[in-house]
Design a protein around this motif. Structure first.
Motif, PDB file in Angstrom:
ATOM      1  N   ASP A 285      -3.526   9.758   5.686  1.00 55.44           N
ATOM      2  CA  ASP A 285      -4.626   9.147   6.467  1.00 55.44           C
ATOM      3  C   ASP A 285      -4.174   7.850   7.113  1.00 55.44           C
ATOM      4  O   ASP A 285      -4.413   7.614   8.296  1.00 55.44           O
ATOM      5  CB  ASP A 285      -5.808   8.840   5.538  1.00 55.44           C
ATOM      6  N   ASN A 286      -3.529   7.012   6.324  1.00 60.76           N
ATOM      7  CA  ASN A 286      -3.080   5.707   6.817  1.00 60.76           C
ATOM      8  C   ASN A 286      -2.036   5.869   7.919  1.00 60.76           C
ATOM      9  O   ASN A 286      -2.091   5.181   8.942  1.00 60.76           O
ATOM     10  CB  ASN A 286      -2.518   4.876   5.652  1.00 60.76           C
TER      11      ASN A 286
ATOM     12  N   ILE B  43      -8.313   3.420  -4.570  1.00 60.66           N
ATOM     13  CA  ILE B  43      -9.053   3.850  -3.370  1.00 60.66           C
ATOM     14  C   ILE B  43     -10.429   4.375  -3.783  1.00 60.66           C
ATOM     15  O   ILE B  43     -11.442   4.101  -3.144  1.00 60.66           O
ATOM     16  CB  ILE B  43      -8.247   4.910  -2.583  1.00 60.66           C
TER      17      ILE B  43
ATOM     18  N   GLY C 208       0.834  -1.214   0.000  1.00 61.84           N
ATOM     19  CA  GLY C 208       0.000   0.000   0.000  1.00 61.84           C
ATOM     20  C   GLY C 208       0.857   1.247   0.000  1.00 61.84           C
ATOM     21  O   GLY C 208       0.428   2.311   0.423  1.00 61.84           O
TER      22      GLY C 208
ATOM     23  N   THR D 175      -8.533  -0.843  -1.048  1.00 60.87           N
ATOM     24  CA  THR D 175      -7.359  -0.310  -0.363  1.00 60.87           C
ATOM     25  C   THR D 175      -6.165  -1.208  -0.656  1.00 60.87           C
ATOM     26  O   THR D 175      -6.132  -2.354  -0.205  1.00 60.87           O
ATOM     27  CB  THR D 175      -7.608  -0.236   1.155  1.00 60.87           C
TER      28      THR D 175
END
Lengths: 498, 147
Positions: free
Chosen positions: A446-447, A339, A324, A344
């Motif tokens: 975000d991750n 996404i 990712g 994801t």
């Protein structure tokens, strides 16, 4: 493995998806062959068209653009002596002299064949290493993922342009952009009283704004510096097939070595086609019995350049799908597209969406075949298209970017986001701030925050990041990559001072 | 650039004060992550600023002259930004077709010039055809409604 691949092949093999791959490859080649347009811009222009598609169709179209784009640089490199994309700079070294010698068809044929073989070898690398890395990373907990993302960002920041401070700052800026709007605890951040800011910024308009404006307006600025108009070229090219087969038969080792270099470099975050291009050209020259012929129009140079930059396509999918973490700009945008379609990328993708992973493999393979056919059959047309002036391209692409941003959610706010980030991107580009770490920060922000807080909720101590071996290793690598960049910067400064 | 970023960092730091504090079950609040980033950006901006001050500056023209030169050399770019801003502003009021044709005609005229009849023909043909093709593809092919 065979089962899901066959299922994916059945889905990709439908006439509509095959048609989309052909369109994607054609558009990619056109994009790659127009100097200054680049693979990334081609992907950005096409992505709005995937909104209404199912994931397999959307991803297949994008993969088509990807494969076509990396091979498209051959046309302008050989015909005009101008690399269509930065990843085909070394193609010009031998392709253009060969064309000037009266053999443009031979140069193009060798380039296309090397591109094809490079893509095939990189798909093999992806098929073999992707699941291996994904299954290994299944053991990663939030601490490891956080540390890995930090490592990827420092690596990209350090490698992007030699300006380490600016690169790290750009990565942090990218991460900061993702903190606008409601967070995972439903707390509102940085809305400045504007209701539209509450839902934060969509990744894609931000990425398009930052990249497209700086790229396109930069091209307009460059036009003023280049006094010469596009050179008149003879576009009546014929491919000598027999000669190409003979040339390629003598390039087996070179093709394999360059393709492996391309795949490996593609799999490393922050490197991409340009690095692969120079590295494999250099290696081909070192291993050659006639290094003096490099730069004069030798098939070895074209093969090294084109096999490696096309192999980047498959290699770059490895970290994107398995971890990712996109390695370069086109991959960051591809990840945005995945996404957008509710997928994801990461270790779980191989378990949760095996058919889609298979569809990517299948699209890469079919795309490579389509790329060869298109390039060989339509090379004269691509040579003509490569002459489209920037003065026409820039307004058209800007308009397409605006429509793409709007069509994402049928929301005019996204056009303003595109515009504002376009201005920011242009100003940062003028200040020589590398934009790749910025965009990567936007994609991974975000991750990173989610994983960091999950880690801290499981264990409040920050020391856990250093006591877990893998997470400590990634953080040590992050520090090492910064130190290495500092060392490189010093070395460059010292050389400049001499 | 460093000064502008420091200003942004300061504004956002103040704004981060209005983010809700952590609840009893949260070890850290929602302001922590952006504040870490603000510290990082602020520190790097400061370093860049110090480094730029340490480098011996060459003799320069006055600030006014520099600004004037900057605007003069980037007139086309500034005009393009202006046109795009206008496009974004007028799109909801005037609608996709009229605004897009106008944007394309104006920006193509700006970049290509309009000094010959051929250029006018290319400009108008391209603007109208492309706008309509995109409209048809999005509305009827992809079911996406443009304004």
């Amino acid at each position: 493995m065979t089962n899901f691949f066959l299922q994916a092949l059945a889905e990709v093999g439908t006439p509509s998806v095959m048609g989309l791959i052909v369109i994607g490859v054609l558009f990619g080649i056109i994009g790659g062959s127009i100097p200054g347009f680049t693979v990334t811009t081609a992907i950005l222009v096409v992505f709005p068209f995937t909104f209404a598609m199912d994931p397999v169709s959307g991803v297949s179209l994008m993969v088509g653009v990807f494969v076509g784009g990396y091979s498209g640089g051959i046309v302008s490199g050989v015909m005009l002596g101008i690399p269509g994309t930065p990843s085909s700079i070394t193609t010009v070294y031998d392709g253009y002299p060969m064309a000037q010698r009266g053999e443009p068809g031979r140069a193009l044929g060798i380039g296309v064949a090397a591109s094809f073989l490079g893509t095939l070898i990189s798909v093999a690398v992806l098929v073999f290493f992707g699941p291996l890395i994904a299954s290994f990373s299944m053991n990663f907990r939030p601490w490891e993922i956080t540390a890995l993302i930090v490592f990827a960002l420092t690596l990209v920041a350090g490698l992007s342009s030699g300006a380490l401070l600016k690169g790290l700052m750009a990565a942090a800026l990218g991460l900061l952009i993702t903190t606008v709007g409601y967070d995972r605890n439903s707390n509102l951040r940085f809305d400045f009283g504007l209701p539209a800011m509450g839902s934060g910024f969509e990744i894609l308009p931000v990425m398009i704004g930052i990249f497209a404006f700086s790229q396109l307006l930069g091209n307009i600025e460059k036009l003023k510096d280049e006094s010469s108009e596009a050179k008149k070229i003879d576009t009546n090219v014929t491919i000598p097939y027999g000669q190409i087969i003979k040339d390629m038969a003598g390039q087996k080792l070179n093709t394999l070595r360059s393709s492996l270099i391309g795949s490996l470099v593609g799999a490393l975050p922050g490197t991409g086609g340009t690095v692969a291009n120079f590295l494999s050209y250099d290696q081909a020259k070192k291993f050659s019995k006639h290094p003096e012929k490099f730069g004069t129009g030798t098939p070895s140079g074209i093969v090294a350049s084109e096999a490696s930059n096309s192999a980047v396509a498959g290699g770059a999918f490895v970290p994107t799908l398995a971890l990712g973490i996109p390695g370069d700009l086109p991959m960051a945008i591809m990840m945005g597209v995945l996404i957008l379609h509710g997928i994801t990328p990461g270790p779980m993708m191989f378990e949760q969406n095996p058919v889609l992973v298979g569809a990517i493999y299948a699209s890469l393979l079919i795309g490579a075949v389509v790329m060869v056919l298109c390039n060989l059959l339509l090379v004269r047309w691509f040579a003509k298209i490569s002459l489209i002036p920037q003065q026409i391209l820039v307004p058209v692409v800007l308009m397409l970017c605006a429509i793409g941003a709007y069509a994402l959610n049928n929301n005019l706010f996204d056009i303003w986001v595109l515009f504002i980030f376009g201005i920011i991107g242009y100003l940062l580009w003028k200040a020589e701030v590398p934009l790749t770490p910025l965009i990567l920060g936007v994609v991974l922000g975000d991750n990173l925050e989610r994983q960091l807080f999950r880690a801290l909720e499981l264990n409040e101590s920050w020391m856990t990041f250093l006591t877990r071996p893998l997470s400590a290793l990634f953080l040590a690598l992050a520090v090492a990559s910064i130190l290495f960049s500092l060392y490189q910067d010093r070395k460059i400064q010292r050389l400049k001072g001499l | 650039m460093a000064l502008a970023l420091l200003l942004i960092v300061a504004v956002m730091w103040v704004e981060s004060g209005s983010i809700a504090p952590p609840t009893s079950w949260q070890p850290y609040g929602s302001a922590l992550f952006p504040r870490i980033l603000l510290v990082v950006i602020g520190s790097f901006s400061l370093l860049i600023l110090v480094r730029s001050l340490l480098v011996k500056a060459p003799e320069r023209a006055s600030a006014k002259q520099l600004v004037a030169e900057w605007f003069k050399s980037r007139r086309t770019i500034l005009a393009l930004f202006l046109l795009f801003g206008l496009y974004a502003a007028l799109l909801p009021a005037v609608g996709y077709i009229a605004t897009t044709i106008s944007f394309l005609v104006a920006s193509l005229a700006l970049l290509m010039g309009i000094d010959t009849r051929r250029k006018w023909i290319i400009n108008l043909t391209l603007s109208v055809t492309l706008t309509l093709v995109i409209f048809v593809v999005f509305r009827y092919g992809l079911n996406v409604w443009l304004p």
